[in-house]
Design a protein around this motif. Structure first.
Motif, PDB file in Angstrom:
ATOM      1  N   LYS A 143       0.830  -1.214   0.000  1.00 19.93           N
ATOM      2  CA  LYS A 143       0.000   0.000   0.000  1.00 19.93           C
ATOM      3  C   LYS A 143       0.863   1.261   0.000  1.00 19.93           C
TER       4      LYS A 143
ATOM      5  N   MET B 188       2.614   1.717  -3.368  1.00 17.47           N
ATOM      6  CA  MET B 188       1.649   2.168  -4.374  1.00 17.47           C
ATOM      7  C   MET B 188       1.363   3.668  -4.223  1.00 17.47           C
ATOM      8  N   GLN B 189       1.266   4.138  -2.978  1.00 20.05           N
ATOM      9  CA  GLN B 189       0.963   5.548  -2.745  1.00 20.05           C
ATOM     10  C   GLN B 189       2.121   6.467  -3.127  1.00 20.05           C
TER      11      GLN B 189
ATOM     12  N   SER C 272       4.298   5.597  -5.587  1.00 18.72           N
ATOM     13  CA  SER C 272       4.567   5.353  -7.003  1.00 18.72           C
ATOM     14  C   SER C 272       4.025   6.499  -7.852  1.00 18.72           C
TER      15      SER C 272
ATOM     16  N   ARG D 189       4.699   5.849 -13.201  1.00 16.33           N
ATOM     17  CA  ARG D 189       4.319   4.919 -12.138  1.00 16.33           C
ATOM     18  C   ARG D 189       5.210   3.684 -12.161  1.00 16.33           C
TER      19      ARG D 189
ATOM     20  N   THR E  78      -0.326  -2.298 -10.875  1.00 13.53           N
ATOM     21  CA  THR E  78      -1.356  -2.794  -9.964  1.00 13.53           C
ATOM     22  C   THR E  78      -0.706  -3.237  -8.655  1.00 13.53           C
ATOM     23  N   SER E  79      -1.534  -3.562  -7.680  1.00 12.15           N
ATOM     24  CA  SER E  79      -1.019  -4.052  -6.397  1.00 12.15           C
ATOM     25  C   SER E  79      -0.290  -5.381  -6.569  1.00 12.15           C
TER      26      SER E  79
ATOM     27  N   GLU F 261      -0.956  13.649 -11.174  1.00 15.75           N
ATOM     28  CA  GLU F 261      -1.151  12.196 -11.296  1.00 15.75           C
ATOM     29  C   GLU F 261      -2.583  11.784 -11.587  1.00 15.75           C
TER      30      GLU F 261
ATOM     31  N   SER G 123      -5.781   8.991  -8.483  1.00 13.75           N
ATOM     32  CA  SER G 123      -4.528   8.609  -7.820  1.00 13.75           C
ATOM     33  C   SER G 123      -4.610   8.809  -6.304  1.00 13.75           C
TER      34      SER G 123
ATOM     35  N   TRP H 263      -6.598   7.417  -4.585  1.00 12.07           N
ATOM     36  CA  TRP H 263      -6.957   6.104  -4.055  1.00 12.07           C
ATOM     37  C   TRP H 263      -5.952   5.031  -4.450  1.00 12.07           C
ATOM     38  N   LYS H 264      -4.702   5.447  -4.698  1.00 12.33           N
ATOM     39  CA  LYS H 264      -3.638   4.469  -4.958  1.00 12.33           C
ATOM     40  C   LYS H 264      -3.481   3.558  -3.747  1.00 12.33           C
TER      41      LYS H 264
END
Length: 314
Positions: free
Chosen positions: A46, A49-50, A52, A59, A63-64, A273, A277, A279-280
């Motif tokens: 998490k 991802m935030q 990235s 990016r 994906t996760s 972004e 983004s 909700w990354k």
């Protein structure tokens, strides 16, 4: 002739014997720490991802699942547990403080006749306890964000903290004590949003399911209501969470911080972004929420049973 109450059944006043408050707080913190051992990889994904695509860069992760496989490939199995010591300290400080504050306020606001506080007052108590716990847990949170972010940086730019205590000492020495509480406002705001969203969405979801006629008030209904509540809570708190993550990981550039405050983070994320983004890291955040809660309660129940068996049954 009435049977005499045994020590196992209750105390001298006939009331059931329970563990002291200090033990309850301790078990609450330990239960949260036990759950963290299992969900730490999701926290790391998490956070990555935030971060990235920060600063209008390309990016790193699509994906996760891509993030998880990339981390495993580049850093190995130990890599996905980077920052575990900070995650454990966060639970020890945040959960214990939150439980303590909640219990004290709940008892203070309970009526003389034993009437518990109403729904709105309980919600306010929960938000106050969450915000206070978040403030106390912010130093561990800062260490966690930095430790989990380190692996994505070039070798010469990594902070290289050995563990959470090394991180806290170095942050204090290199950047000053106030840096330990960097991002405490969005951290506290997230705690308030999470507590408010969970309380409101759970009760509403449960009522909706019961009204549908397909559910009765049982464990299946509670599970489904919890999953819906988790979805709402994740959606509501993620923008605040990304602001917290970016602020706590930021560096000084030419003597100036990358971001002025949480709002500056949100504006820059949307501008460079894209709106979504904010909700990354949604998937690992949501996937972490359910298992962490379930595991926390499982560990808590087992510790309470063991304590009663060892100390309250004789």
């Amino acid at each position: 002739m009435a049977a005499t109450a045994s020590p196992a059944a209750g105390g001298m006043d006939g009331k059931p014997r329970t563990s002291p408050k200090s033990v309850k707080f301790l078990f609450g913190g330990l239960a949260g720490m036990g759950a963290t051992v299992f969900v730490q990889p999701l926290d790391l994904v998490k956070n990555r991802m935030q971060l990235s695509g920060e600063g209008a860069k390309t990016r790193e992760y699509k994906t996760s699942f891509h993030a998880l496989t990339s981390i495993l490939k580049a850093e190995g199995l130990r890599g996905i547990y980077t920052g575990l010591s900070a995650g454990l300290l966060r639970q020890a400080t945040y959960t214990t403080t939150r439980l303590g504050i909640y219990t004290v306020l709940f008892e203070r606001l309970t009526g003389a006749d034993g009437t518990p506080p109403g729904f709105l007052l309980k919600a306010l108590i929960g938000m106050t306890a969450g915000a206070t716990g978040a403030f106390v847990g912010t130093p561990a949170e800062v260490a966690l964000i930095r430790m989990t972010a380190d692996g994505r940086l070039p070798a010469d730019q990594r902070r290289g903290y050995k563990n959470v205590f090394n991180a806290l000492i170095r942050i204090t020495r290199e950047e000053g004590v106030p840096t330990l509480w960097r991002g405490c406002i969005p951290t506290m705001a997230r705690a308030v949003v999470v507590n408010a969203a969970q309380l409101a969405s759970y009760s509403q979801s449960k009522q909706f399911l019961l009204d549908s006629g397909y559910f009765s008030d049982n464990i299946l209904c509670h599970f489904c209501a919890s999953m819906i509540s988790g979805l709402v809570t994740t959606a509501a708190s993620m923008p605040v969470d990304i602001a917290k993550t970016r602020i706590q990981n930021m560096r000084m550039i030419d003597g100036r911080p990358e971001y002025k405050n949480g709002l500056d983070v949100l504006f820059k994320v949307v501008r460079y972004e894209g709106f979504f983004s904010l909700w990354k890291g949604f998937t690992p955040y949501y996937a972490r929420l359910g298992p962490h809660t379930v595991l926390t309660f499982i560990f808590l129940e087992q510790m309470n049973k063991a304590y009663k068996r060892l100390f309250l049954s004789g």
